[in-house]
Each structure stands twice: as C-alpha cells, then as structure tokens.
Design an enzyme around this catalytic site. Structure first.
Site, PDB file in Angstrom:
ATOM      1  N   GLY A 238       0.834  -1.200   0.000  1.00 57.63           N
ATOM      2  CA  GLY A 238       0.000   0.000   0.000  1.00 57.63           C
ATOM      3  C   GLY A 238       0.863   1.242   0.000  1.00 57.63           C
ATOM      4  N   ASN A 239       0.257   2.380   0.259  1.00 58.50           N
ATOM      5  CA  ASN A 239       1.024   3.621   0.364  1.00 58.50           C
ATOM      6  C   ASN A 239       0.380   4.518   1.415  1.00 58.50           C
ATOM      7  OD1 ASN A 239      -0.984   5.430  -0.961  1.00 58.50           O
ATOM      8  ND2 ASN A 239      -0.605   4.027  -2.671  1.00 58.50           N
TER       9      ASN A 239
END
Ligand code: C5P
Length: 447
Positions: A238-239
């Site tokens: 993810g980020n």
C-alpha cells in the site's frame, strides 16, 4: 478529533463571515456542540448558541459564552425589550440543531413553539441542518421516522445519526455525528440553500458573495486515497495516502454546484454530504469503477495514489515465517489516468492528474503531464512533512497542457482544492486549448 488550536481561516470557506446559529438540545452528546462551535469559528463563521432547558442540564451556558464571547440565550422571556425571540433566527445564515432530540424533531415537525429554540426555528427562513441523536428505539420509532421524513421534505438537511456506542452501554443507530461531519453539512446547506433541494433552486436570500456555483451541473468524478494490493489474506502493498486531498476536492466541488462521484480507496474519512461514494480496495477495482462512471463525467480528477504494481499471484493462505522469506513477483497495474488520456477523443472529459514527487518535482511533473495526456497536473513535493501524505496541508504547483503553472503555497487541503477547481473552471471556460498562465500564475486570455 479535530485540532482545536489556532488555525488560519481559509479565505474561500463558504462559512467565512457567515452567522450560524447552533441549537443545543438535551442529549448526552451536547458536549460535542462546544467543539462544533469552535470548528465553525475556525472556518471564519460567527456562531451563536441557543441552549434548551434539556441542553443546559448536560452542558452549561458558561461554556458557550466563553467560546463565543456572547450571551447564550435560553428563555423566550429573557431580554424582551432588547431582542425579540425571533431575532437570532432571522439574522442567521444557517441554523444547525446539534444534537437534535426526538422531542425537538417532533416539535419542529408539528410546528410547536414553546421555548426559545422552537420559536426561533419556526421564524427562521434560512437553511436548517438537524443532527438527530437518541436511543435506537426512539430513532426507529415510526413517529420519529415520520417527523424526520416530513422535515426532510420541507428542505431540512438531516445529518446522521451514526451507528455506534450510545449512552448506558447501548449501541446502534442514534449516535450523534461527529462535529466535523456536522460542520460539513452546515457548509453544504449554506452553499446550496439546502443539499436536498434541486440545483435550479435560486440562491437563498442573503447568500452573499461567498457563494460560487461555477460548477453547477458539472459532473465531476474524483478518485481518492491509496490502493491496497494483496500479498496474502492479511498483508498488502500500500502507500501512505490518506484520501484527504481527494475528499477535500469532493466537498469543494459539491459546494460549487457539481454532481460529485467519489471513488475511494480504503479510508476512514466521512463521505461529504451529497457526494456519491464507491469504495474500492485494489488498483484493478479502481480501474473498473472509474471506467464504469467515466461516461457520466465532464471532469475526472485522479487524486488517488494508485499502486503501480501488484503481486502476480496473491497467496490464498497466510504466508508463514518458517517457510522462509518469500519472493513476491510483481506485475504492473493499469495506469488509469494514462489510459483515459490516450482513449479520449478531443478534450472530453477534462483530465486532472496528481503527482507526488520527491526530486525534480516540477520537471518530473511536466513530463508526467505529457506522458499521461492530462490537461492539468497537480504536483506536490512530498519530501517535507507539512505537505502531501497524512497531513491536513499541502503545497502544490498546478501545471497545464498549455505550458502554464500556478503555484499554491502551503495551505489547508480545502484551500488547495479550491485553487485546483479554479483552474478546472478556467480551463473549461477557455475551451480545448485552455487558458494560459504565466510563470507567476496569472491567467491570461486563452490562445
Ligand atoms: O505515475 P504516478 O503514479 O506518479 O501518476 C500519478 C497520477 O496518475 C495520479 O493522478 C494517479 O491517480 C494516476 N495513476 C493512475 N493509475 C495508476 C497510477 C497512477 O491513474 N496505475
């Protein structure tokens, strides 16, 4: 919880300079009204408070007098000579009842006027926001549901209730919405007269210059947040994107009259009132959702941080430590923005991309603008800790296909959103070649 310290007033906030009357009625959540008053003030509004007798049992007038610096009215019979019982309602640009008890809703639906708040509500002609709060049984009672439907029909905006913990260990629908959500509903009601009324309803009397409806009837599709690419059932790539920039854009576009569809990656943020939201998790899901809604969009704003890669074959069961360090093979995700840029014929829909950069910010942004075939690209330097991911502020440069640039210095994300929408409006007004901005960001006539 909102940061209640001193905050700059966003110049474009529709609440700036407006009078908001807050009615506080008798529920345990009445204490949250103090936070709402503070948030209204931070947004530049003047908040006045009317406390019902029930409200005053939960929170004292002194709290609100301390916050507003003005007397808090509680009774019809106070100050008869000085100020009539309808004056506060007449002066207000919006009234919000927070919390609104079942009893208050019933009185308002029935037109009763037996205390200062109910007389004020009957006399007020401005937009009205009601935030119900009560036990689930009371909320679900046909009488309450009938009253709420009636009030909604008359144009009141009903915000909430939430489903969650209630008093005395109960839980369920009936919980007061958080102050930030009520604030957003007040903003929406102020801008559009009532969020429930159709768009062609004329501006409410006294709406003033803060009301800008330059996106009226424009269909805006916004993506927000980050995507998650599963590695196994419990892990993902993810980020750090929180979705705040995209949600701020959605609320700002809504306030300017747009019909807004928001496609959001996993996010804790509350959907702005009146915005149609679809939740997705992965880049592929976002891709599908964007394509599904594309035909109905005049403007697409891709504020989401889409993962560039995904694991080729996510494990169907949790990877175990004792199986050794896994090798995760990645494959590229579709570049949604680039695909839209390549596929559109002419300049429809208008495409706005975002780019988070850490080096050679502007040069990288300019190259990306070309590569993706977007009209505008909002570039931000995410190497500092006051702009970009997970914070409420941002500092961006808005590049356009015609070679222009507009710098937006550090500001809250709502203000940045307004500047981005200013460029969208200018670009649409100028036609396919777009307006030209000089290096200082001053717009000149279209070519
Ligand atoms: O290439 P980069 O990720 O920096 O580009 C950012 C812009 O492209 C954003 O507007 C983002 O929403 C969009 N994007 C996309 N699909 C991807 C990657 C990025 O639409 N797979």
């Amino acid at each position: 919880m909102a940061d209640l310290g001193a905050a700059p007033v966003p110049a474009d906030d529709p609440l700036a300079g407006r009078r908001v009357l807050v009615g506080v009625t008798g529920g345990i959540a009445a204490y949250k009204a103090a936070i709402l008053v503070r948030l209204l003030q931070h947004a530049g509004a003047q908040a006045d408070v009317i406390l019902t007798r029930g409200g005053a049992r939960f929170v004292g007038a002194a709290t609100f007098e301390g916050l507003t610096g003005r007397a808090v009215r509680q009774e019809v019979w106070e100050d008869i000579a000085g100020e009539s019982h309808v004056a506060l309602g007449r002066r207000a640009d919006t009234v919000v009842v927070y919390p609104a008890t079942a009893h208050t809703l019933a009185k308002l639906a029935g037109g009763l006027a037996d205390d200062l708040l109910s007389t004020t509500l009957l006399a007020a002609t401005c937009p009205l926001v009601l935030a119900p709060a009560m036990h689930t049984e009371m909320w679900e009672h046909p009488a309450t549901q009938h009253n709420v439907a009636l009030l909604r029909e008359r144009g009141a905006s009903i915000v909430g209730p939430d489903d969650g913990p209630l008093m005395a260990g109960d839980a369920g629908p009936g919980r007061l919405v958080e102050p930030e959500v009520a604030l957003d509903a007040v903003r929406a009601a102020l801008v559009s007269g009532s969020p429930r009324l159709p768009d062609d309803v004329p501006a409410p009397v006294g709406a003033g210059p803060a009301r800008r409806r330059d996106l009226l009837g424009t269909r805006v599709l916004i993506t927000a947040g980050g995507t998650r690419e599963p590695i196994d059932p419990v892990r993902y790539l993810g980020n750090r994107s929180s979705g705040r920039m995209g949600f701020a854009l959605a609320a700002a576009a809504r306030d300017r009259g747009a019909e807004v569809t928001l496609i959001a990656g996993p996010s804790e943020l509350t959907t702005p009132d009146g915005v149609l939201r679809y939740d997705v998790t992965t880049a592929l899901e976002m891709h599908t959702a964007v394509l599904e809604h594309l035909a109905a969009a005049d403007v697409v704003i891709k504020a989401a941080a889409v993962a560039d890669f995904r694991p080729v074959a996510p494990a169907s069961s949790k990877l175990k430590k004792d199986q050794g360090v896994p090798t995760i093979e990645l494959t590229p995700n579709p570049d949604i923005l680039a695909e839209l840029g390549a596929a559109r014929s002419g300049s429809d829909p208008l495409l706005v991309g975002f780019a988070a950069e850490t080096d050679e910010v502007e040069a990288g942004g300019r190259a990306k603008l070309q590569r993706k075939g977007a009209d505008l690209l909002v570039v931000n330097d995410v190497s500092g800790d006051d702009a970009g991911f997970e914070v409420d502020t941002n500092r961006v440069v808005i590049l356009d296909r015609a070679g222009g640039r507009v710098e937006v210095p550090l500001a809250d994300k709502r203000t940045v959103a307004e500047r981005v929408l200013d460029r969208v409006v200018a670009w649409r007004a100028a036609g396919p070649t777009g307006p030209v901005a000089d290096a200082a960001g001053t717009l000149t006539e279209p070519r």
